[in-house]
Write an enzyme that holds these catalytic residues in place. Structure first.
Site, mmCIF file in Angstrom:
data_model
loop_
_atom_site.group_PDB
_atom_site.id
_atom_site.type_symbol
_atom_site.label_atom_id
_atom_site.label_comp_id
_atom_site.label_asym_id
_atom_site.label_seq_id
_atom_site.Cartn_x
_atom_site.Cartn_y
_atom_site.Cartn_z
ATOM 1 N N HIS A 173 -3.082 -15.118 7.931
ATOM 2 C CA HIS A 173 -2.843 -14.130 6.879
ATOM 3 C C HIS A 173 -1.448 -14.344 6.287
ATOM 4 C CE1 HIS A 173 -3.387 -10.456 4.722
ATOM 5 N NE2 HIS A 173 -2.633 -9.694 5.476
ATOM 6 N N HIS A 179 -4.221 -16.607 -4.952
ATOM 7 C CA HIS A 179 -5.044 -15.462 -5.325
ATOM 8 C C HIS A 179 -5.225 -15.416 -6.840
ATOM 9 C CE1 HIS A 179 -4.064 -12.851 -1.533
ATOM 10 N NE2 HIS A 179 -4.367 -14.099 -1.229
ATOM 11 N N TRP A 201 -10.252 0.679 2.828
ATOM 12 C CA TRP A 201 -9.547 0.018 1.739
ATOM 13 C C TRP A 201 -9.333 -1.436 2.095
ATOM 14 C CZ3 TRP A 201 -4.844 -2.601 1.174
ATOM 15 C CH2 TRP A 201 -4.561 -2.985 -0.141
ATOM 16 N N ASP A 253 -12.623 -12.189 -0.575
ATOM 17 C CA ASP A 253 -12.267 -11.185 0.426
ATOM 18 C C ASP A 253 -13.075 -9.912 0.194
ATOM 19 O OD1 ASP A 253 -11.078 -9.502 2.245
ATOM 20 O OD2 ASP A 253 -9.061 -9.620 1.393
ATOM 21 N N GLU A 283 -3.147 -19.050 3.647
ATOM 22 C CA GLU A 283 -2.952 -18.159 2.510
ATOM 23 C C GLU A 283 -1.490 -18.245 2.072
ATOM 24 O OE1 GLU A 283 -3.912 -13.512 1.309
ATOM 25 O OE2 GLU A 283 -3.653 -14.050 3.424
ATOM 26 N N ASN A 308 3.473 -3.336 6.869
ATOM 27 C CA ASN A 308 3.407 -2.741 5.537
ATOM 28 C C ASN A 308 2.942 -1.289 5.582
ATOM 29 O OD1 ASN A 308 3.304 -2.384 2.802
ATOM 30 N ND2 ASN A 308 1.768 -3.957 2.413
ATOM 31 N N GLU A 332 -14.297 -13.527 3.552
ATOM 32 C CA GLU A 332 -13.320 -12.907 4.452
ATOM 33 C C GLU A 332 -13.598 -11.421 4.646
ATOM 34 O OE1 GLU A 332 -8.558 -11.750 4.231
ATOM 35 O OE2 GLU A 332 -9.391 -13.265 2.875
ATOM 36 N N ASP A 339 3.786 -9.239 2.100
ATOM 37 C CA ASP A 339 4.446 -8.324 3.019
ATOM 38 C C ASP A 339 4.682 -8.968 4.386
ATOM 39 O OD1 ASP A 339 1.447 -7.588 2.654
ATOM 40 O OD2 ASP A 339 1.867 -6.998 4.713
#
Length: 414
Positions: free
Chosen positions: A324, A123, A414, A222, A351, A38, A248, A328
């Site tokens: 994960h 989520h 980020w 997370d 996930e 990504n 996480e 993406d």
């Protein structure tokens, strides 16, 4: 001998960018592999086209381990996300071919089923408590039995993991650049962050969620690498009363020893590794039992061959998997996860962010999601077919992941 005849890179963007490798053997059997990185998609596409594909023609498609080692050790420059995503794509495609030749779904070649399905988490997010509760209820209605909770922070407009509206996918910013540079090219969104405000607010949110939804619902959160070890330990301890399934990426994972401090100060289960590319990135974390779940994605960690080795290594130390699974990672990579999830004894949770309708028109999958559990289906191979005509309708669209800054302008994780 099942000889590789050709290989091709396909880049398509049905709402977001995907890089797919298709390998074809002399007898016409095809295999698909996910090479999506990504925000750096074309780097992997070029790596595959210019450096990897020329090495594949004439090789025996059945010799998966040898091909993996040839691409990893033979290049001398090892690891890194671009290299490992390229190797992953080849590896997935070869496993897809091998299972098709055997006329079996891939999980049968990995040891068969260890469970009837893989527990999935979705989520849920909200800018305030009311919106978050709506999102949790929506995910429960969709069938999720475990839910990741991300929350807005008072005073901040954009916060990682909080969707534009209740029930969103929670990662809207990774493909929606808000500004343009010279020539009109997209530039990253820039967000603001204050860790102290976050640490004050998050425990109150989980207190409210537990009060509303009870003690039985597995909850995940997370931290997205944004805390120091001391801050991560503080958050882990403050969340202990709310019995999280895991916390996480509480601190950047590059410094494996930093997790010792976190582990020593909280009993909240820890998951880490979605930005890791190799089993070597985990060595200290696993052998010293500093984490409870490995978070790698098959697409970014060298494919099925390498991810299975990571999972087997982790199992010796009682560490489970939590691969994960963002959108993406294409449906090809998602299918690879599910075949591993079904076969591995030390599976923990998967996930599951659901792909868009446009994506599923390009990548047609046999995946099923029932009563909170995922299953890859019974099609032979990975169980995914690529509609080339549909893929051609979606041109590559340059996009970046966001950039994060503290309130004084300092660039932060980020």
């Amino acid at each position: 001998m099942t000889t590789i005849k050709s290989a091709e890179v396909i880049v398509t963007s049905p709402g977001r960018n995907f890089v797919t490798l298709q390998i074809t053997t002399e007898d016409g059997t095809t295999g698909l592999g996910d090479a999506t990185l990504n925000g750096r998609e074309l780097a992997v596409a070029v790596y595959l086209a210019d450096h990897v594909i020329p090495l594949l023609k004439g090789r025996d498609a059945m010799n998966i381990e040898d091909t993996w080692q040839y691409l990893y050790r033979g290049a001398y420059w090892r690891r890194g996300p671009v290299t490992m995503a390229a190797i992953a794509a080849v590896d997935m495609a070869l496993w897809d071919i091998k299972a098709k030749v055997a006329e079996l779904p891939l999980y049968q070649l990995l040891g068969g089923q260890s469970r009837t399905g893989a527990l999935a988490y979705g989520h849920a997010s909200g800018r305030d408590t009311e919106e978050l509760f709506d999102s949790i209820r929506e995910h429960q209605e969709m069938g999720y039995k475990a839910i990741r909770v991300q929350t807005g922070i008072p005073g901040f407009d954009n916060v990682y993991g909080v969707a534009a509206s209740a029930g969103g996918d929670g990662e809207r910013y990774d493909h929606e650049p808000a500004r343009r540079g010279s020539g009109g090219r997209a530039l990253p969104v820039e967000e603001s962050w204050d860790t102290r405000a976050y640490l004050r607010h998050v425990p109150t949110v989980f207190e409210a969620v537990r009060s509303e939804f009870g003690a039985e619902l597995p909850l995940l959160h997370d931290g997205h690498h944004r805390m120091t070890p001391r801050e991560a330990a503080q958050l882990g301890r403050s969340l202990e009363p709310y019995d999280l399934f895991w916390l996480e990426d509480c601190t950047p994972g590059e410094d494996q020893a930093a997790l010792r401090y976190v582990r020593d100060h909280t009993t909240t289960p820890l998951a880490i590794g979605e930005v890791f590319n190799s089993v070597h990135d985990y060595q200290t974390l696993i052998t010293e039992r500093l984490i409870d779940y490995v978070r790698s994605a098959v697409t970014h960690t060298g494919g099925i061959t390498h991810l299975k080795k990571l999972a087997d290594f982790a199992s010796i130390y009682g560490v489970k998997t939590g691969f994960h699974g963002p959108t993406d990672v294409s449906p090809v990579g998602q299918a690879a996860h599910l075949h591993l999830d079904l076969a591995l004894h030390n599976f923990g949770i998967q996930e599951y962010m659901q792909h868009s309708e446009a994506t599923l028109q390009v990548f047609q999958t046999s995946l099923r999601f029932e009563d909170g559990l995922l299953h890859p289906g019974e099609r032979i191979g990975l169980g995914v077919t690529l509609d080339r005509d549909a893929a051609r309708e979606h041109a590559y669209d340059p996009a970046y992941l966001p950039v994060n800054r503290l309130t004084d302008g300092t660039v932060h994780d980020w």
